[in-house]
Design an enzyme around this catalytic site. Structure first.
Site, PDB file in Angstrom:
ATOM      1  N   ARG A  52       0.858  -1.195   0.000  1.00  0.00           N
ATOM      2  CA  ARG A  52       0.000   0.000   0.000  1.00  0.00           C
ATOM      3  C   ARG A  52       0.893   1.244   0.000  1.00  0.00           C
ATOM      4  O   ARG A  52       0.598   2.235  -0.647  1.00  0.00           O
ATOM      5  CB  ARG A  52      -0.934   0.017   1.218  1.00  0.00           C
ATOM      6  CG  ARG A  52      -1.673   1.340   1.336  1.00  0.00           C
ATOM      7  CD  ARG A  52      -2.825   1.434   2.346  1.00  0.00           C
ATOM      8  NE  ARG A  52      -2.862   0.425   3.351  1.00  0.00           N
ATOM      9  CZ  ARG A  52      -2.211   0.499   4.517  1.00  0.00           C
ATOM     10  NH1 ARG A  52      -1.468   1.541   4.823  1.00  0.00           N
ATOM     11  NH2 ARG A  52      -2.308  -0.492   5.386  1.00  0.00           N
ATOM     12  N   TYR A 104     -17.289  18.232 -13.571  1.00  0.00           N
ATOM     13  CA  TYR A 104     -17.690  16.827 -13.724  1.00  0.00           C
ATOM     14  C   TYR A 104     -18.739  16.470 -12.656  1.00  0.00           C
ATOM     15  O   TYR A 104     -18.605  16.841 -11.487  1.00  0.00           O
ATOM     16  CB  TYR A 104     -16.440  15.960 -13.577  1.00  0.00           C
ATOM     17  CG  TYR A 104     -16.688  14.486 -13.672  1.00  0.00           C
ATOM     18  CD1 TYR A 104     -17.023  13.899 -14.892  1.00  0.00           C
ATOM     19  CD2 TYR A 104     -16.620  13.667 -12.552  1.00  0.00           C
ATOM     20  CE1 TYR A 104     -17.250  12.539 -14.985  1.00  0.00           C
ATOM     21  CE2 TYR A 104     -16.851  12.303 -12.636  1.00  0.00           C
ATOM     22  CZ  TYR A 104     -17.171  11.749 -13.847  1.00  0.00           C
ATOM     23  OH  TYR A 104     -17.408  10.405 -13.936  1.00  0.00           O
TER      24      TYR A 104
HETATM   25  C1  LIG Z   1     -14.201  10.679 -15.567  1.00  0.00           C
HETATM   26  C2  LIG Z   1     -13.827  11.955 -14.937  1.00  0.00           C
HETATM   27  C3  LIG Z   1     -13.589  12.048 -13.555  1.00  0.00           C
HETATM   28  C4  LIG Z   1     -13.759  10.862 -12.619  1.00  0.00           C
HETATM   29  O1  LIG Z   1     -12.855   9.844 -12.909  1.00  0.00           O
HETATM   30  P1  LIG Z   1     -13.141   8.297 -12.600  1.00  0.00           P
HETATM   31  O2  LIG Z   1     -11.891   7.643 -13.073  1.00  0.00           O
HETATM   32  O3  LIG Z   1     -14.366   7.895 -13.364  1.00  0.00           O
HETATM   33  O4  LIG Z   1     -13.356   8.159 -11.124  1.00  0.00           O
HETATM   34  C5  LIG Z   1     -13.200  13.264 -13.041  1.00  0.00           C
HETATM   35  N1  LIG Z   1     -13.079  14.361 -13.820  1.00  0.00           N
HETATM   36  C6  LIG Z   1     -13.319  14.313 -15.145  1.00  0.00           C
HETATM   37  C7  LIG Z   1     -13.175  15.563 -15.959  1.00  0.00           C
HETATM   38  C8  LIG Z   1     -13.700  13.121 -15.753  1.00  0.00           C
HETATM   39  O5  LIG Z   1     -13.963  13.096 -17.059  1.00  0.00           O
END
Ligand SMILES: *Cc1c(COP(=O)(O)O)cnc(C)c1O
Length: 385
Positions: A52, A104
């Site tokens: 970890r 997002y």
């Molecule tokens: C997909 C995405 C995230 C989240 O990422 P995950 O890998 O799905 O947890 C965050 N920010 C943006 C701009 C994204 O496109």
């Protein structure tokens, strides 16, 4: 093999953070699939105690992405959301954060449904306007959280202007650079203090892994993130680290083709009589086209366009064949989606309307297929509208 400090981006993609394996000479970083490391004697070890805390495959990826972003250290996490959790983990109760309003959806959910419970406060503003951005700052603001370009309407924030405001107010600037990737935009060069990615998208690039990474610049952030990564434990696995390392080797060449295909599809759709509007920073019609030219080295593979109604969008989406109807983005294969009912379904309708996410809006993540095949698919599907 020693990497020259002046190595350029495409060279860094392939070599940064990676040395031939000392025990065999293997050119590719092995997947160190182990949970622990044998110690030579009490208190004597090779820098690895428990997986970890330290893993060589993960460390190689972290050094690689740090070099690509021009930062000093990277920390890889189990998802982009875990990376965002890490980037906000130095906040203390009472702190206020200014956030790009069109951030997002998962970020909005983390801030509103989880972090708010810990007496953290968030204001969502159109950070594309520096006057609005600055007026959202209070005496408690300790962080500015920026996403540029935004999803799905590709709004931009002036990174240099935003970081100057944040620093004048004693706040740090965090940039979610998932949409652009460091091939197109390196926020640290514009004053960002932390840069993060969902590696699920362009960095891995092959739609076969979920992960995240935070790149830091300052000693205090680096020390904290090293401590936090081990303390909270949401690390990226050795296998996923290896997949993303394999992905970043081709980042420069993939992004060059994403730029070409993105622009070609945007121009094709903008000239099509059935399309009302195209959102793409590479089009001169984009209101921030000049800013895009200033802070980005290419305009990327993400674009959206307006078909006018849900019914027209439905007919179109049910007819595409090569472009796959799916959420996510940034892979070599082209994806198409309907933000209002898919990625942004959980965003309240009035917020959706304010951001410009209508029921006629369609989003494309342009892959790197032959662009004539992509255009032909769009053409035959538009015939159904
Ligand atoms: C997909 C995405 C995230 C989240 O990422 P995950 O890998 O799905 O947890 C965050 N920010 C943006 C701009 C994204 O496109």
């Amino acid at each position: 093999m020693k990497l020259d400090p002046s190595a350029r981006f495409a060279t860094l993609c392939i070599h940064a953070g990676q040395e031939p394996d000392p025990s065999t000479g293997a050119i590719i970083m092995p997947i160190y699939q182990t949970s622990t490391y044998v110690q030579d004697a009490l208190g004597e070890h090779k820098g690895y105690e428990y997986a970890r805390t330290q893993n060589p495959t993960r460390a190689a990826l972290e050094a690689n992405v740090a070099a690509l972003e021009g930062g000093r250290a990277g920390f890889a996490f189990a998802s982009g959301m875990a990376a965002i959790g890490a980037a906000t983990s130095r906040l203390e109760s009472g702190d206020h954060v200014v956030v790009t309003d069109n951030t997002y959806g998962g970020t909005f959910r983390l801030f509103e449904r989880v972090l708010k419970r810990y007496d953290l406060h968030f204001s969502y503003v159109d950070t594309g306007r520096l006057d609005l951005l600055e007026s959202a700052f209070t005496s408690k603001t300790t962080m500015l959280f920026i996403e540029t370009p935004t999803n799905p309407v590709l709004g931009l924030t002036d990174l240099a202007g935003a970081s100057a405001i944040a620093h004048r107010h004693g706040a740090s600037m965090v940039v979610d650079n998932t949409f652009a990737s460091p091939a197109l935009q390196r926020p640290i060069e514009f004053g960002a203090d932390l840069v993060l990615h969902s590696t699920t998208k362009y960095l891995n690039g092959h739609s076969d892994s979920v992960g995240g990474v935070v790149v830091a610049q300052h000693d205090a952030d680096i020390e904290w993130l090293r401590f936090y990564q081990n303390a909270a434990g949401a690390i990226l696995s050795p296998f996923d680290s290896w997949l993303v390392l394999r992905g970043t080797k081709t980042l420069a060449i993939r992004m060059a083709q994403h730029n070409i295909n993105g622009l070609a599809l945007a121009e094709y759709l903008a000239a099509h009589p059935k399309v009302e509007h195209v959102f793409y920073p590479g089009l001169p019609s984009h209101p921030q086209h000049a800013l895009a030219r200033r802070q980005m080295k290419g305009f990327g593979g993400m674009l959206s366009f307006e078909l006018g109604s849900l019914e027209r969008a439905r007919r179109f989406l049910n007819r595409v064949r090569l472009l796959a109807l799916a959420e996510s983005l940034g892979g070599v294969e082209s994806l198409i989606s309907h933000p209002a009912t898919m990625t942004h379904a959980s965003v309240p309708p009035e917020r959706r309307a304010a951001i410009g996410i209508t029921h006629g809006l369609v989003r494309i993540s342009a892959g790197i297929e032959d662009v004539d095949d992509l255009k032909a698919d769009l053409a035959q599907a538009l015939d159904a509208v």
